[in-house]
Design an enzyme around this catalytic site. Sequence first.
Site, PDB file in Angstrom:
ATOM      1  N   GLU A  52      41.164  86.243  74.730  1.00 54.76           N
ATOM      2  CA  GLU A  52      41.536  84.820  74.667  1.00 54.76           C
ATOM      3  C   GLU A  52      40.711  84.027  73.654  1.00 54.76           C
ATOM      4  O   GLU A  52      41.143  82.973  73.182  1.00 54.76           O
ATOM      5  CB  GLU A  52      41.419  84.159  76.051  1.00 54.76           C
ATOM      6  CG  GLU A  52      39.986  84.029  76.568  1.00 54.76           C
ATOM      7  CD  GLU A  52      39.903  83.291  77.903  1.00 54.76           C
ATOM      8  OE1 GLU A  52      40.647  83.654  78.826  1.00 54.76           O
ATOM      9  OE2 GLU A  52      39.089  82.358  78.006  1.00 54.76           O
ATOM     10  N   THR A 107      42.650  84.421  87.738  1.00 54.73           N
ATOM     11  CA  THR A 107      42.107  83.170  87.175  1.00 54.73           C
ATOM     12  C   THR A 107      40.621  83.339  86.887  1.00 54.73           C
ATOM     13  O   THR A 107      39.908  82.357  86.689  1.00 54.73           O
ATOM     14  CB  THR A 107      42.281  81.987  88.167  1.00 54.73           C
ATOM     15  OG1 THR A 107      41.628  82.349  89.403  1.00 54.73           O
ATOM     16  CG2 THR A 107      43.725  81.657  88.420  1.00 54.73           C
ATOM     17  N   PRO A 133      33.339  88.053  89.470  1.00 54.70           N
ATOM     18  CA  PRO A 133      32.870  87.849  88.088  1.00 54.70           C
ATOM     19  C   PRO A 133      33.147  89.064  87.217  1.00 54.70           C
ATOM     20  O   PRO A 133      33.361  90.162  87.736  1.00 54.70           O
ATOM     21  CB  PRO A 133      31.356  87.646  88.263  1.00 54.70           C
ATOM     22  CG  PRO A 133      31.017  88.322  89.539  1.00 54.70           C
ATOM     23  CD  PRO A 133      32.238  88.269  90.420  1.00 54.70           C
ATOM     24  N   ARG A 173      38.345  86.263  84.868  1.00 53.10           N
ATOM     25  CA  ARG A 173      38.047  86.557  83.468  1.00 53.10           C
ATOM     26  C   ARG A 173      39.038  87.622  83.007  1.00 53.10           C
ATOM     27  O   ARG A 173      39.349  88.555  83.760  1.00 53.10           O
ATOM     28  CB  ARG A 173      36.618  87.072  83.273  1.00 53.10           C
ATOM     29  CG  ARG A 173      35.538  86.003  83.357  1.00 53.10           C
ATOM     30  CD  ARG A 173      35.581  85.007  82.185  1.00 53.10           C
ATOM     31  NE  ARG A 173      34.519  84.012  82.275  1.00 53.10           N
ATOM     32  CZ  ARG A 173      34.633  82.811  82.845  1.00 53.10           C
ATOM     33  NH1 ARG A 173      35.788  82.429  83.370  1.00 53.10           N
ATOM     34  NH2 ARG A 173      33.614  81.973  82.865  1.00 53.10           N
ATOM     35  N   HIS A 180      43.549  79.143  80.284  1.00 46.42           N
ATOM     36  CA  HIS A 180      42.225  78.903  80.890  1.00 46.42           C
ATOM     37  C   HIS A 180      42.052  77.436  81.281  1.00 46.42           C
ATOM     38  O   HIS A 180      41.151  76.736  80.795  1.00 46.42           O
ATOM     39  CB  HIS A 180      41.110  79.349  79.928  1.00 46.42           C
ATOM     40  CG  HIS A 180      39.866  79.760  80.654  1.00 46.42           C
ATOM     41  ND1 HIS A 180      39.120  80.854  80.293  1.00 46.42           N
ATOM     42  CD2 HIS A 180      39.239  79.230  81.741  1.00 46.42           C
ATOM     43  CE1 HIS A 180      38.080  80.970  81.106  1.00 46.42           C
ATOM     44  NE2 HIS A 180      38.136  79.995  81.996  1.00 46.42           N
ATOM     45  N   ILE A 229      35.192  80.277  94.761  1.00 46.89           N
ATOM     46  CA  ILE A 229      36.627  80.102  94.457  1.00 46.89           C
ATOM     47  C   ILE A 229      37.495  80.972  95.365  1.00 46.89           C
ATOM     48  O   ILE A 229      38.515  80.513  95.905  1.00 46.89           O
ATOM     49  CB  ILE A 229      36.900  80.400  92.963  1.00 46.89           C
ATOM     50  CG1 ILE A 229      36.140  79.394  92.095  1.00 46.89           C
ATOM     51  CG2 ILE A 229      38.390  80.353  92.653  1.00 46.89           C
ATOM     52  CD1 ILE A 229      36.098  79.731  90.607  1.00 46.89           C
TER      53      ILE A 229
END
Length: 332
Positions: free
Chosen positions: A265, A234, A208, A236, A297, A158
């Site tokens: 969340e 975007t 991550p 975690r 999310h 990403i």
Amino acid sequence: MQCKIGVFSCQAYDQKTLNQASEHHKGAELKYFETTLNEQSVSLCQGLDTVCVFVNDTVNESVIIALAKSGVRHIALRCAGYNNIDLKAAKKYGLCVSRVPAYSPHSVAEHAIALMLTLNRKTHRAFNRVREGNFNLNGLMGFTLHGKRVGVVGTGHIGKATANILKGFGCTVLCCDPQPDSSLAAECTYTSFDDILQTCDIITLHCPLNDDTFHLIDHHNINQMKDGVMLINTSRGALIDTKAMIEGLKSEKIGSLGIDVYEQEASLFFTDHSMDIIHDDIFERLQTFPNVLITGHQGFFTREAMEEIATTTLANIVHFCQGTLSEHNRVI
Ligand code: NAI
């Protein structure tokens, strides 16, 4: 091949794409549960071979013990990140964990850019103003993205896609990653995390969540940033210490914040709470800032990504049953 699969945190759109993907795998018997998998709902797993889970399912040691007792042998994540799985416990109790390592990384990268552009040019506010007949431009001024220094933290699937889009905008892209990508090094400059903190106008997080990156953005690191920095997450939620972020927003150190993920969340996202009292005061405080943009999310949520997730997840399950699951898709 006969395989009983319990799909947790399942929304109508998951069911649709998984049903389509399962047409090619006649032995796969899918049971759908809207609830998340956790200590309370794990009793639903009796007799299942595989549980299929998503980002906010709780797969800790006690859930894993209960899964093993129920006969479950495989945890199939239908996402890339696996921070919500106790991998040590899974190994100890003999459960295999698979994931979808890459499904349209462009979908998340494009969402990170959408957050950047919206925050900067305030199109969400402009939309509302124009609908109300208010064509005043006060408060809508942004900055030119071309030529700005943007820091990309983590240049896996990403982060790399994000860096490439930013190059297209004419930004100076700085990257940091313990495992730099040689193909990106020709286009962007790899540097230290501290250099990114201290010199970038925009910082976007794509690493991550693990023990090393938990609260990567804390008081100390926020204080190192340029005044008025834009921060995008975007990845975690727990990469950011939200309380420290609120202080950074109050002191105006943080110029704007765009997040698709939030530390707590699990009790909010993917569910309609529009008629509920929200008890999370930290989340509610975040919502009060005019320069904070939160999405629930949805970075992954494109047609292409959903099809890829369903196809790969089903293939992982079938390959696990046949003993041919690839190392690439296996977490342990
Ligand atoms: P990836 O595994 O391809 O890349 C992660 C990169 O981060 C790796 O190159 C790794 O070396 C690097 N990294 C690890 N620790 C780092 C550190 N301390 N500083 C800088 N870099 C570090 O993962 P991918 O597919 O790019 O996904 C990134 C994250 O995005 C996932 O872990 C997941 O949490 C999140 N994600 C969010 C989605 C959404 O809908 N918002 C959807 C998919 C993934």
